[in-house]
Write a protein that holds these residues in place. Structure first.
Motif, PDB file in Angstrom:
ATOM      1  N   GLY A  76       0.780  -1.234   0.000  1.00 49.96           N
ATOM      2  CA  GLY A  76       0.000   0.000   0.000  1.00 49.96           C
ATOM      3  C   GLY A  76       0.812   1.284   0.000  1.00 49.96           C
ATOM      4  N   LYS A  77       2.134   1.176   0.137  1.00 50.68           N
ATOM      5  CA  LYS A  77       2.959   2.394   0.176  1.00 50.68           C
ATOM      6  C   LYS A  77       3.820   2.519  -1.076  1.00 50.68           C
ATOM      7  N   ASP A  78       4.001   3.756  -1.539  1.00 53.19           N
ATOM      8  CA  ASP A  78       4.880   3.995  -2.683  1.00 53.19           C
ATOM      9  C   ASP A  78       6.257   3.396  -2.413  1.00 53.19           C
ATOM     10  N   ALA A  79       6.792   2.708  -3.406  1.00 53.58           N
ATOM     11  CA  ALA A  79       8.078   2.034  -3.218  1.00 53.58           C
ATOM     12  C   ALA A  79       9.044   2.455  -4.318  1.00 53.58           C
ATOM     13  N   ALA A  80      10.328   2.338  -4.016  1.00 53.85           N
ATOM     14  CA  ALA A  80      11.363   2.707  -4.982  1.00 53.85           C
ATOM     15  C   ALA A  80      11.964   1.440  -5.584  1.00 53.85           C
ATOM     16  N   TYR A  81      12.140   1.450  -6.898  1.00 54.30           N
ATOM     17  CA  TYR A  81      12.728   0.280  -7.565  1.00 54.30           C
ATOM     18  C   TYR A  81      14.045  -0.144  -6.910  1.00 54.30           C
ATOM     19  N   ASP A  82      14.871   0.840  -6.587  1.00 54.60           N
ATOM     20  CA  ASP A  82      16.198   0.495  -6.070  1.00 54.60           C
ATOM     21  C   ASP A  82      16.139  -0.278  -4.745  1.00 54.60           C
ATOM     22  N   ASP A  83      15.043  -0.090  -3.999  1.00 54.26           N
ATOM     23  CA  ASP A  83      14.932  -0.820  -2.729  1.00 54.26           C
ATOM     24  C   ASP A  83      14.462  -2.262  -2.929  1.00 54.26           C
ATOM     25  N   TRP A  84      13.896  -2.567  -4.088  1.00 47.76           N
ATOM     26  CA  TRP A  84      13.244  -3.881  -4.260  1.00 47.76           C
ATOM     27  C   TRP A  84      13.774  -4.711  -5.427  1.00 47.76           C
ATOM     28  N   MET A  85      14.493  -4.100  -6.345  1.00 48.24           N
ATOM     29  CA  MET A  85      14.938  -4.832  -7.539  1.00 48.24           C
ATOM     30  C   MET A  85      16.418  -5.189  -7.405  1.00 48.24           C
ATOM     31  N   PRO A  86      16.842  -6.339  -7.918  1.00 47.35           N
ATOM     32  CA  PRO A  86      16.001  -7.370  -8.538  1.00 47.35           C
ATOM     33  C   PRO A  86      15.041  -7.990  -7.520  1.00 47.35           C
ATOM     34  N   LEU A  87      13.806  -8.162  -7.921  1.00 51.61           N
ATOM     35  CA  LEU A  87      12.759  -8.701  -7.057  1.00 51.61           C
ATOM     36  C   LEU A  87      12.550 -10.183  -7.368  1.00 51.61           C
ATOM     37  N   VAL A  88      12.960 -11.008  -6.398  1.00 58.59           N
ATOM     38  CA  VAL A  88      12.775 -12.457  -6.537  1.00 58.59           C
ATOM     39  C   VAL A  88      11.479 -12.827  -5.829  1.00 58.59           C
ATOM     40  N   PHE A  89      10.639 -13.587  -6.470  1.00 58.47           N
ATOM     41  CA  PHE A  89       9.389 -13.966  -5.810  1.00 58.47           C
ATOM     42  C   PHE A  89       8.998 -15.403  -6.111  1.00 58.47           C
TER      43      PHE A  89
END
Ligand code: ZN
Length: 182
Positions: A76-89
């Motif tokens: 629900g909160k705005d997120a920054a690509y740099d904090d999450w990518m690469p995103l493994v799921f």
């Protein structure tokens, strides 16, 4: 370690993948390898079946294409690509928006072939992370497209399955031509 990417025609790409029930050392090593493999191939996403492991694990990194940056919220909160990518799921569970739109897609398993794919423009999805946490991601733009493309891989679906009849014909011709270089 960079792993070998399998190409269209390999049956592993058509297999519905098993959910990941336990994040073992092997799964963690696979995730690391997939990040390396995606980066080496200049991709924006890679799913485990593309390196011949039919489990529900994938990685995306859309930072290559910041121009297309759109909505990205985590829990629900705005997120920054740099904090999450690469995103493994693992084990994604999607709610798709109603509005669809065309966007260009390619696939590391179908090199040199690109086509316009009609997909929902917005997604809300529950993703399990490799550390066991579960997050809810809302996205549009390239990220929404990349998440759907990778989730399709986990069900044995390729982007060429989602083309209009005319685009399918064109893609078939392109594939025949491109295949000589795979
Ligand atoms: Zn793909």
């Amino acid at each position: 370690m960079v792993r070998e990417i399998v190409y269209l025609g390999d049956p592993v790409l058509r297999k519905p993948c098993d959910p990941v029930t336990e994040v073992t050392e092997d799964v963690r090593a696979l995730a690391d390898d997939m990040i390396e493999t995606m980066i080496a191939a200049d991709g924006v996403g890679l799913a485990a079946p593309q390196v011949a492991v039919p489990i529900q694990l994938a990685v995306v990194d859309v930072r290559l294409d910041e121009e297309d940056a759109g909505l990205f919220k985590v829990d629900g909160k705005d997120a920054a690509y740099d904090d999450w990518m690469p995103l493994v799921f693992i084990n994604p569970d999607f709610e798709l928006g109603e509005h669809k739109g065309l966007g260009t897609e390619g696939c590391l398993s179908i090199p040199d072939v690109r086509a316009e794919v009609n997909r929902p423009l917005f997604v809300r999805t529950k993703l399990q992370l490799i550390d066991g946490k579960e997050i809810e991601v809302e996205a549009d733009g390239l990220l929404a497209r990349a998440l759907q493309h990778e989730a399709d891989h986990l069900h044995g679906i390729l982007f060429i399955d989602r083309l209009s009849a005319a685009a399918k014909l064109r893609a078939r011709r392109d594939i025949k031509r491109a295949k000589r270089d795979w």
